[in-house]
Write a protein that holds these residues in place. Sequence first.
Motif, PDB file in Angstrom:
ATOM      1  N   GLY A  21      29.007  50.502  71.868  1.00 35.56           N
ATOM      2  CA  GLY A  21      28.663  51.394  72.791  1.00 35.56           C
ATOM      3  C   GLY A  21      28.815  52.756  72.251  1.00 35.56           C
ATOM      4  N   ALA A  22      28.147  53.731  73.058  1.00 35.94           N
ATOM      5  CA  ALA A  22      28.387  55.046  72.781  1.00 35.94           C
ATOM      6  C   ALA A  22      29.865  55.356  72.876  1.00 35.94           C
ATOM      7  N   PRO A  23      30.484  56.492  72.104  1.00 37.71           N
ATOM      8  CA  PRO A  23      31.751  56.771  71.943  1.00 37.71           C
ATOM      9  C   PRO A  23      32.221  57.336  73.526  1.00 37.71           C
ATOM     10  N   GLY A  24      33.401  56.946  73.958  1.00 36.83           N
ATOM     11  CA  GLY A  24      33.795  57.382  75.318  1.00 36.83           C
ATOM     12  C   GLY A  24      33.282  56.894  76.447  1.00 36.83           C
ATOM     13  N   LEU A  25      32.256  56.052  76.285  1.00 41.08           N
ATOM     14  CA  LEU A  25      31.725  55.215  77.553  1.00 41.08           C
ATOM     15  C   LEU A  25      32.038  53.885  77.978  1.00 41.08           C
ATOM     16  N   THR A  26      32.417  53.575  78.965  1.00 40.75           N
ATOM     17  CA  THR A  26      32.746  52.061  79.028  1.00 40.75           C
ATOM     18  C   THR A  26      31.491  51.001  79.221  1.00 40.75           C
ATOM     19  N   ASP A  27      31.538  50.038  79.108  1.00 40.10           N
ATOM     20  CA  ASP A  27      30.267  49.271  79.200  1.00 40.10           C
ATOM     21  C   ASP A  27      29.910  49.296  80.584  1.00 40.10           C
TER      22      ASP A  27
ATOM     23  N   GLU B 239      30.067  52.211  82.612  1.00 38.82           N
ATOM     24  CA  GLU B 239      29.131  53.250  82.520  1.00 38.82           C
ATOM     25  C   GLU B 239      27.934  53.064  82.000  1.00 38.82           C
ATOM     26  N   ARG B 240      27.794  52.742  80.636  1.00 40.91           N
ATOM     27  CA  ARG B 240      26.512  52.487  79.892  1.00 40.91           C
ATOM     28  C   ARG B 240      25.759  51.871  81.024  1.00 40.91           C
ATOM     29  N   HIS B 241      26.139  50.660  81.556  1.00 43.12           N
ATOM     30  CA  HIS B 241      24.994  50.040  82.491  1.00 43.12           C
ATOM     31  C   HIS B 241      24.514  50.793  83.768  1.00 43.12           C
ATOM     32  N   ARG B 242      25.565  51.732  84.303  1.00 44.82           N
ATOM     33  CA  ARG B 242      25.200  52.420  85.611  1.00 44.82           C
ATOM     34  C   ARG B 242      24.287  53.397  85.086  1.00 44.82           C
ATOM     35  N   LEU B 243      24.456  54.108  83.950  1.00 38.96           N
ATOM     36  CA  LEU B 243      23.538  55.194  83.495  1.00 38.96           C
ATOM     37  C   LEU B 243      22.002  54.558  83.030  1.00 38.96           C
ATOM     38  N   TYR B 244      22.077  53.365  82.312  1.00 35.24           N
ATOM     39  CA  TYR B 244      20.724  52.659  82.186  1.00 35.24           C
ATOM     40  C   TYR B 244      20.109  52.343  83.503  1.00 35.24           C
ATOM     41  N   ALA B 245      20.951  51.543  84.510  1.00 33.69           N
ATOM     42  CA  ALA B 245      19.918  51.396  85.919  1.00 33.69           C
ATOM     43  C   ALA B 245      19.674  53.027  86.477  1.00 33.69           C
ATOM     44  N   ALA B 246      20.452  53.610  86.363  1.00 43.56           N
ATOM     45  CA  ALA B 246      20.148  54.816  86.934  1.00 43.56           C
ATOM     46  C   ALA B 246      18.723  55.502  86.319  1.00 43.56           C
ATOM     47  N   ALA B 247      18.626  55.456  84.946  1.00 46.63           N
ATOM     48  CA  ALA B 247      17.580  55.864  84.392  1.00 46.63           C
ATOM     49  C   ALA B 247      16.183  55.107  84.648  1.00 46.63           C
ATOM     50  N   LEU B 248      16.427  53.723  84.746  1.00 48.88           N
ATOM     51  CA  LEU B 248      15.218  52.978  85.169  1.00 48.88           C
ATOM     52  C   LEU B 248      14.766  53.209  86.614  1.00 48.88           C
ATOM     53  N   SER B 249      15.796  53.928  87.477  1.00 47.24           N
ATOM     54  CA  SER B 249      15.419  54.106  88.922  1.00 47.24           C
ATOM     55  C   SER B 249      14.942  55.395  88.965  1.00 47.24           C
ATOM     56  N   ALA B 250      15.314  56.267  88.097  1.00 45.47           N
ATOM     57  CA  ALA B 250      14.743  57.704  88.112  1.00 45.47           C
ATOM     58  C   ALA B 250      13.660  58.050  87.890  1.00 45.47           C
ATOM     59  N   ILE B 251      12.956  57.278  87.221  1.00 46.30           N
ATOM     60  CA  ILE B 251      11.680  57.461  86.523  1.00 46.30           C
ATOM     61  C   ILE B 251      10.534  56.383  87.035  1.00 46.30           C
ATOM     62  N   GLU B 252       9.459  56.806  87.294  1.00 48.41           N
ATOM     63  CA  GLU B 252       8.228  55.940  87.578  1.00 48.41           C
ATOM     64  C   GLU B 252       7.870  55.003  86.200  1.00 48.41           C
ATOM     65  N   SER B 253       7.622  55.681  84.998  1.00 49.77           N
ATOM     66  CA  SER B 253       7.262  55.130  83.884  1.00 49.77           C
ATOM     67  C   SER B 253       8.543  55.118  83.089  1.00 49.77           C
ATOM     68  N   PRO B 254       9.778  54.552  82.898  1.00 45.99           N
ATOM     69  CA  PRO B 254      10.748  54.917  82.252  1.00 45.99           C
ATOM     70  C   PRO B 254      10.584  54.713  80.876  1.00 45.99           C
ATOM     71  N   LEU B 255       9.998  53.818  80.372  1.00 45.80           N
ATOM     72  CA  LEU B 255       9.938  53.436  78.734  1.00 45.80           C
ATOM     73  C   LEU B 255       9.006  54.639  78.054  1.00 45.80           C
ATOM     74  N   GLU B 256       8.286  55.567  78.866  1.00 42.99           N
ATOM     75  CA  GLU B 256       7.304  56.445  78.225  1.00 42.99           C
ATOM     76  C   GLU B 256       8.167  57.728  78.653  1.00 42.99           C
ATOM     77  N   SER B 257       9.186  57.813  79.014  1.00 41.61           N
ATOM     78  CA  SER B 257       9.609  59.127  79.573  1.00 41.61           C
ATOM     79  C   SER B 257      10.819  59.383  78.451  1.00 41.61           C
ATOM     80  N   PRO B 258      10.677  60.871  78.094  1.00 43.73           N
ATOM     81  CA  PRO B 258      11.869  61.485  77.190  1.00 43.73           C
ATOM     82  C   PRO B 258      13.089  61.236  77.848  1.00 43.73           C
ATOM     83  N   SER B 259      13.329  61.389  79.269  1.00 41.11           N
ATOM     84  CA  SER B 259      14.759  61.290  79.738  1.00 41.11           C
ATOM     85  C   SER B 259      15.165  59.971  79.736  1.00 41.11           C
ATOM     86  N   PHE B 260      14.467  58.884  79.790  1.00 40.75           N
ATOM     87  CA  PHE B 260      14.733  57.412  79.767  1.00 40.75           C
ATOM     88  C   PHE B 260      15.408  57.250  78.128  1.00 40.75           C
TER      89      PHE B 260
END
Length: 119
Positions: free
Chosen positions: A32-38, A40-61
């Motif tokens: 994992g990234a330093p300082g993040l729990t598993d 927290e990592r899953h929450r960030l990933y889930a939020a990134a998937l939900s925040a963007i219509e085409s996440p795989l093409e997004s710089p934010s994702f």
Amino acid sequence: MKSSLTTVVIGILIGMLLSACASGAGTATGAGAPGLTDDERHRLYAAALSAIESPLESPSFKEVCQKIGVFDAQGNQNENYMAFVQAHVEWAMNGDTEPFRTEINSREKARAYLRNHLP
């Protein structure tokens, strides 16, 4: 709520498909990234998937994936990605994640979560 879960599952399936095509993907257990729990990592990933219509093409994702340790500096999947995505499927299907899915059940809420929690 149903669309948020659908978005997460679709994102996971897309990620798994892309990972299957990447050479060497899925061989690591996933540091994992330093300082993040598993969680927290899953929450960030889930939020990134939900925040963007085409996440795989997004710089934010890509930025989120870099910060959680599953993309390299060039924005490509690294050796940790496939193992993380597999663990994310289990995490997302856990009934304990329902309150979090409710917390990010719109693009606006998911973006706000990322603004407030992304290191």
